[in-house]
Each structure stands twice: as C-alpha cells, then as structure tokens.
Design an enzyme around this catalytic site. Sequence first.
Site, mmCIF file in Angstrom:
data_model
loop_
_atom_site.group_PDB
_atom_site.id
_atom_site.type_symbol
_atom_site.label_atom_id
_atom_site.label_comp_id
_atom_site.label_asym_id
_atom_site.label_seq_id
_atom_site.Cartn_x
_atom_site.Cartn_y
_atom_site.Cartn_z
ATOM 1 N N LYS A 204 0.874 -1.179 0.000
ATOM 2 C CA LYS A 204 0.000 0.000 0.000
ATOM 3 C C LYS A 204 0.902 1.218 0.000
ATOM 4 O O LYS A 204 1.909 1.238 0.710
ATOM 5 C CB LYS A 204 -0.847 -0.001 1.268
ATOM 6 C CG LYS A 204 -2.344 -0.089 1.013
ATOM 7 C CD LYS A 204 -3.072 0.047 2.314
ATOM 8 C CE LYS A 204 -4.537 0.246 2.251
ATOM 9 N NZ LYS A 204 -5.312 0.112 1.119
ATOM 10 N N GLY A 205 0.567 2.187 -0.794
ATOM 11 C CA GLY A 205 1.392 3.391 -0.820
ATOM 12 C C GLY A 205 0.504 4.609 -0.833
ATOM 13 O O GLY A 205 -0.593 4.583 -0.309
ATOM 14 N N ARG A 206 1.018 5.656 -1.457
ATOM 15 C CA ARG A 206 0.264 6.914 -1.523
ATOM 16 C C ARG A 206 -1.056 6.773 -2.257
ATOM 17 O O ARG A 206 -2.058 7.347 -1.890
ATOM 18 C CB ARG A 206 1.102 7.921 -2.319
ATOM 19 C CG ARG A 206 2.021 8.772 -1.533
ATOM 20 C CD ARG A 206 2.658 9.752 -2.495
ATOM 21 N NE ARG A 206 3.016 9.060 -3.750
ATOM 22 C CZ ARG A 206 4.245 8.921 -4.194
ATOM 23 N NH1 ARG A 206 5.235 9.427 -3.514
ATOM 24 N NH2 ARG A 206 4.503 8.296 -5.317
ATOM 25 N N PHE A 207 -1.049 6.029 -3.376
ATOM 26 C CA PHE A 207 -2.162 6.135 -4.314
ATOM 27 C C PHE A 207 -3.064 4.908 -4.408
ATOM 28 O O PHE A 207 -3.822 4.780 -5.340
ATOM 29 C CB PHE A 207 -1.618 6.436 -5.712
ATOM 30 C CG PHE A 207 -0.875 7.723 -5.767
ATOM 31 C CD1 PHE A 207 -1.512 8.904 -5.435
ATOM 32 C CD2 PHE A 207 0.451 7.762 -6.137
ATOM 33 C CE1 PHE A 207 -0.830 10.105 -5.480
ATOM 34 C CE2 PHE A 207 1.137 8.952 -6.197
ATOM 35 C CZ PHE A 207 0.498 10.136 -5.856
ATOM 36 N N GLY A 208 -2.974 4.010 -3.492
ATOM 37 C CA GLY A 208 -3.859 2.850 -3.604
ATOM 38 C C GLY A 208 -3.104 1.589 -3.279
ATOM 39 O O GLY A 208 -2.158 1.601 -2.492
ATOM 40 N N GLU A 209 -3.510 0.520 -3.925
ATOM 41 C CA GLU A 209 -2.960 -0.783 -3.554
ATOM 42 C C GLU A 209 -2.074 -1.356 -4.646
ATOM 43 O O GLU A 209 -2.268 -1.083 -5.828
ATOM 44 C CB GLU A 209 -4.116 -1.757 -3.318
ATOM 45 C CG GLU A 209 -4.876 -1.456 -2.038
ATOM 46 C CD GLU A 209 -6.006 -2.438 -1.827
ATOM 47 O OE1 GLU A 209 -6.510 -2.975 -2.836
ATOM 48 O OE2 GLU A 209 -6.375 -2.662 -0.663
ATOM 49 N N VAL A 210 -1.129 -2.183 -4.190
ATOM 50 C CA VAL A 210 -0.315 -2.933 -5.147
ATOM 51 C C VAL A 210 -0.660 -4.412 -4.956
ATOM 52 O O VAL A 210 -0.728 -4.909 -3.826
ATOM 53 C CB VAL A 210 1.197 -2.689 -4.927
ATOM 54 C CG1 VAL A 210 2.017 -3.468 -5.934
ATOM 55 C CG2 VAL A 210 1.521 -1.198 -5.044
ATOM 56 N N LYS A 223 -0.251 -2.064 -9.801
ATOM 57 C CA LYS A 223 -0.500 -0.917 -8.923
ATOM 58 C C LYS A 223 -1.826 -0.308 -9.367
ATOM 59 O O LYS A 223 -1.971 0.095 -10.524
ATOM 60 C CB LYS A 223 0.663 0.076 -9.076
ATOM 61 C CG LYS A 223 0.643 1.242 -8.126
ATOM 62 C CD LYS A 223 2.038 1.874 -8.130
ATOM 63 C CE LYS A 223 2.073 3.255 -7.562
ATOM 64 N NZ LYS A 223 3.446 3.797 -7.520
ATOM 65 N N ASP A 324 11.549 10.963 -4.769
ATOM 66 C CA ASP A 324 10.975 10.251 -3.617
ATOM 67 C C ASP A 324 11.776 8.975 -3.343
ATOM 68 O O ASP A 324 11.218 7.893 -3.156
ATOM 69 C CB ASP A 324 9.499 9.923 -3.876
ATOM 70 C CG ASP A 324 8.766 9.533 -2.592
ATOM 71 O OD1 ASP A 324 9.296 9.816 -1.486
ATOM 72 O OD2 ASP A 324 7.672 8.938 -2.695
HETATM 73 N N1 LIG Z 1 6.852 -4.700 -8.593
HETATM 74 C C1 LIG Z 1 6.680 -4.949 -7.310
HETATM 75 N N2 LIG Z 1 7.002 -6.149 -6.786
HETATM 76 C C2 LIG Z 1 6.822 -6.376 -5.488
HETATM 77 N N3 LIG Z 1 6.337 -5.469 -4.610
HETATM 78 C C3 LIG Z 1 6.004 -4.244 -5.073
HETATM 79 C C4 LIG Z 1 6.157 -3.924 -6.440
HETATM 80 N N4 LIG Z 1 5.749 -2.654 -6.630
HETATM 81 C C5 LIG Z 1 5.380 -2.210 -5.431
HETATM 82 N N5 LIG Z 1 5.516 -3.143 -4.488
HETATM 83 C C6 LIG Z 1 5.177 -2.997 -3.056
HETATM 84 O O1 LIG Z 1 4.152 -2.023 -2.944
HETATM 85 C C7 LIG Z 1 4.617 -0.895 -2.218
HETATM 86 C C8 LIG Z 1 4.035 0.387 -2.781
HETATM 87 O O2 LIG Z 1 4.438 0.526 -4.118
HETATM 88 P P1 LIG Z 1 4.765 1.958 -4.747
HETATM 89 O O3 LIG Z 1 5.030 1.790 -6.194
HETATM 90 O O4 LIG Z 1 5.847 2.601 -3.947
HETATM 91 O O5 LIG Z 1 3.383 2.694 -4.568
HETATM 92 P P2 LIG Z 1 3.078 4.146 -4.035
HETATM 93 O O6 LIG Z 1 3.257 5.073 -5.183
HETATM 94 O O7 LIG Z 1 1.642 4.050 -3.644
HETATM 95 O O8 LIG Z 1 4.016 4.430 -2.907
HETATM 96 C C9 LIG Z 1 6.139 -0.968 -2.277
HETATM 97 O O9 LIG Z 1 6.732 -0.362 -1.153
HETATM 98 C C10 LIG Z 1 6.382 -2.473 -2.287
HETATM 99 O O10 LIG Z 1 6.306 -2.979 -0.967
HETATM 100 MG MG LIG Z 2 6.020 4.351 -2.928
#
Ligand SMILES: Nc1ncnc2c1ncn2[C@@H]1O[C@H](COP(=O)(O)OP(=O)(O)O)[C@@H](O)[C@H]1O
Ligand SMILES: [Mg+2]
Length: 494
Positions: A204-210, A223, A324
């Site tokens: 989970k980050g700023r913009f939703g779920e991964v 994402k 970032d």
């Molecule tokens: N390609 C990926 N493979 C495995 N985990 C991922 C991947 N992309 C993102 N994640 C997981 O999801 C989290 C959030 O992803 P991120 O791209 O940083 O989103 P946000 O923009 O919401 O911060 C990451 O910190 C990581 O733990």
């Molecule tokens: Mg992030």
Amino acid sequence: MTRPRYRTVGTALIFLSVAQLSTGLKCICHICTNKTCETGADGACWNSVMLIDGKEEAVKSCLTPLEMKGQVFCYSSRNVSKRNCCFTDFCNNETLHLYPAGRIQMEPGWGRLELAAVVLVPICLLCAGVLLVICAAHGRHCTHRRIRKHDVEEPLDDQSLMAPHKSLKDLIFDMSTSGSGSGLPLLVQRTIARTIILQETIGKGRFGEVWRGKWRGEDVAVKIFSSRDERSWFREAEIYQTILLRHENILGFIAADNKDNGSWTQLWLVSEYHEHGSLYDYLNRHTVSVEAMLILALSIASGLAHLHMEIVGTQGKPAIAHRDLKSKNILVKRNGTAAIADLGLAVKHDPTTNTVDIPANHRVGTKRYMAPEILDDSINMSNFELIKRADMYSLGLVFWELTRRCSVRGVYEDYQMPYYDIVPSDPSIEDMRKVVCDQRLRPNIPNQWQSCEALRVMGKIMRECWYTNSAARLTALRVKKTVSQVANVKDMKE
Ligand SMILES: Nc1ncnc2c1ncn2[C@@H]1O[C@H](COP(=O)(O)OP(=O)(O)O)[C@@H](O)[C@H]1O
Ligand SMILES: [Mg+2]
C-alpha cells in the site's frame, strides 16, 4: 448420330487421297510409313487441323497436282477448320491449332451442348469475378469493423496481437529490439492488463494498492490507482515509458490500462513482480553479508545514475530526478540486486529550454528523506542539477539503512529508519527542518564501521551525500564508481 460417321468417312477419303503421292516436294506425312512423302510436280505440302469428336486432330501430308488444281483440300470443309497448302520442302512441319488457346471455333452445325458451353462459360466466369470482387470488398469492411470495435469495446482479443506462447520476457525483448524505444504498443498493454488475474495485495502506498497478479502463469505486480488519482497514474505511466529508461536497476514497466466499468475507472500500472518486496521490507527481515550489501548498494547507485543521466541524440533520454527515493521505493530482486520503483513524482529535464517538464511544486516526496534545501524551501527548482542533488541526499539515507544491516563477524545493527532516534514516527516538515537544517544533525555512523573497509567507504559516501551545500555532494555516477571499486567488480564499463 449420322454426323460422326460422315466425318470419319470424310477424313478417310482425305487420307486416301493424300496417300497417293508422286515425287516433287518433300513433306511431313503422318500417315506414311517413314513419316515423309514427296509430291509430284505442282503438288503441295498439306497441313491441316480438324475437329473430330470434339478433339483437334492434325493431318499432314502431300497434295497431288490434281488435288491442288481442284484446290479442294486447301479450303475448309464442315469438319476441317484450318488447312494450309505450302510449297517448300517440309513446310508443313508446324502444328496448326483451331484457336490459340485451344478454344473451339464456332462453326455452323455445332451441337447445342457446344454452343451452350461457348455462351455460358464466359458468363459464368464473369459472374464469379463479380462475386469475388464483392466478397473481397465485404471482407475488408468486416475486418475494418472488427479493428474499430477493438478500439472502443472489450474484451480485447490478445490472440490477434500476441502469439499465445509469448512470455513477458519475449514481449519485453521484442519491445527493446524493435526500435520503438519506449514501451509496448497501447493495445498490447491493454490486452495484457485485461488478462491478468489478481491474486493478493502486496503493498500500500500513496495512491492505492499494489497487487500480485498472474499473467499466462507468470507473476506480475499491479499498482491500482483510484480514479481521483488519474493524474498520478498518467504521470507514472508516462515517466516509465520515457525512451531508453529501461534498465536492470529500474523497475521493469509492462503496461498501463484505464478500464471504465460503467460506474468508475480502474487505473492500472503493471510491472515486473519482485517477491522480496521493498528494500525496507527486506532489511526488516534480513541481515546482509558485506558482499550482498555491496551488490545492493552498487545496483541502487547504477539505477539512479541511469535515471539521472542524459543520453544525447534524436532517440536520446532526458535526465530524470526521482524526488521520492527511499527504501520503500526500492525493490529487491531475486538475484540480490535492486530496482528503483515508484516514479510517480519523477521530473524530466528539457535540455533545449533548460526547464523541468512539469511545474515542480516544491515539497513533494517523503518528509523523512527530504534534503535540507527542500525542508527549508531554499531550493531553486528551475535548476535541474539541484533537483538531482536532493536525490543524492536521500540515497545517503538509504545507504545508511542498508549498511546498518550488514553483518560483519556476526555484528550488525537492528533495522531503523533514518532519524528514528530524533524525530517522531510520522514527522512533520517542521520536525524534520529543525533536526536537519537548524541542528544540522545526520544519522549516526557507528565507530565499528571503520574496522571494515567496505563499511568505512560506505560511511564516507553517506557523509558526502549529506552535505548541506548540495553542490558539494557526490553525483550518482561517482557513488557508482566508488562502490564498484570497493566491490572490486572488474567488468564495470564506464
Ligand atoms: N513490482 C513490485 N514487486 C513487489 N512489490 C512491489 C512492487 N511494486 C510495489 N511493491 C510494493 O508495494 C509498495 C508500494 O508501491 P509503490 O510503487 O511505492 O506505490 P506508491 O506510489 O503508492 O508508494 C512498495 O513499497 C512495495 O512494498
Ligand atoms: Mg512508494
């Protein structure tokens, strides 16, 4: 029934007549024992073709002067459509045909069947031709409609775009060797995205779920942005598709898709999946050997150096600043190297106008990792070099998190975030500014790092990334070179 018999008798008469030959011209003769004959004086060679029972039959022989006088054999009869009398030796050697293409010449007395064939065959051929033209035009129309349908409707038929046996690796290989440079065609991206089966949330980050998803049996990361974050989705997809951005230490982008299901829009970014997750997750769970630490540090520096680098040329790459950089935005690959991810806040440099490609509002990113000039708002955002240097400060903090987890002779630190001991858990800009700008504090570099060369160099790199004066900080390329020297990586190509 009488006509065939009459024809046969006529032919026999001709044969008989021409068989009685005298000396004179030498001619080809089908019906003579040695296949030649001689005419008497004033005779001629005779060449003819007859239609007998629907088949062309050639007859060649000699004509007597008597026959010549009557010239009867030099004219057409009912059965003989072509005949020729000639007057040099073997001049009847050539083979005559009724029509060049062997077509039946219309003669009075033809049977009704022959007549019908002559009339109907061309008509049928003409109709078939017209039908063929109509079908071809209709077929093109249908294909055109099918393509247009793909543009506006779903689901898309990926079979028409991608061979079913193709893996992600194949697609990415095709893309990088096709010369198109920046990414897969949009329809292919959409087709991939719409055939992914989501499995579980992984972040989970700023913009939703991964999510972790499956595509043709392979893991992918998805994402998912909410529709109100469309600009962020678009921006990140745009940055990932910058020409020549693809690099082993930058997260491998696969596809972007916006799918309207009637009531809301789902915005997807599909990328390569890394099962170890973020560097933050990894360091929380594992310590690393000196070698593993250097491999991670080198690959992070390589990814950032590539991002920061401008490649000049018509198919060149602009310099990009991440804005970032932090351990949660770096992923750990199965082979122990790292990939820089989350390019949603990145900005590109436009060298022709020496400007940044979007209005770079000042304080974006994660407060804990913000450089002092961002915290106190003194940075000149129109100078791209300065935006890159803010990334270098953040890189120093990531190296600090990493090096603490390096186990040397069984000694290592627990995992901690930078400034864990002097700011609250969710620090405000003001909290950070006081510590970083006013008190000029930086994370502690333990004394024991001096006893291990690799850790000592890492400590030195950190200090040189943390200068308040951003111009004095190391560049990503410099860090990459220094780490590679320590790691004694011999095949570095610079
Ligand atoms: N390609 C990926 N493979 C495995 N985990 C991922 C991947 N992309 C993102 N994640 C997981 O999801 C989290 C959030 O992803 P991120 O791209 O940083 O989103 P946000 O923009 O919401 O911060 C990451 O910190 C990581 O733990
Ligand atoms: Mg992030």
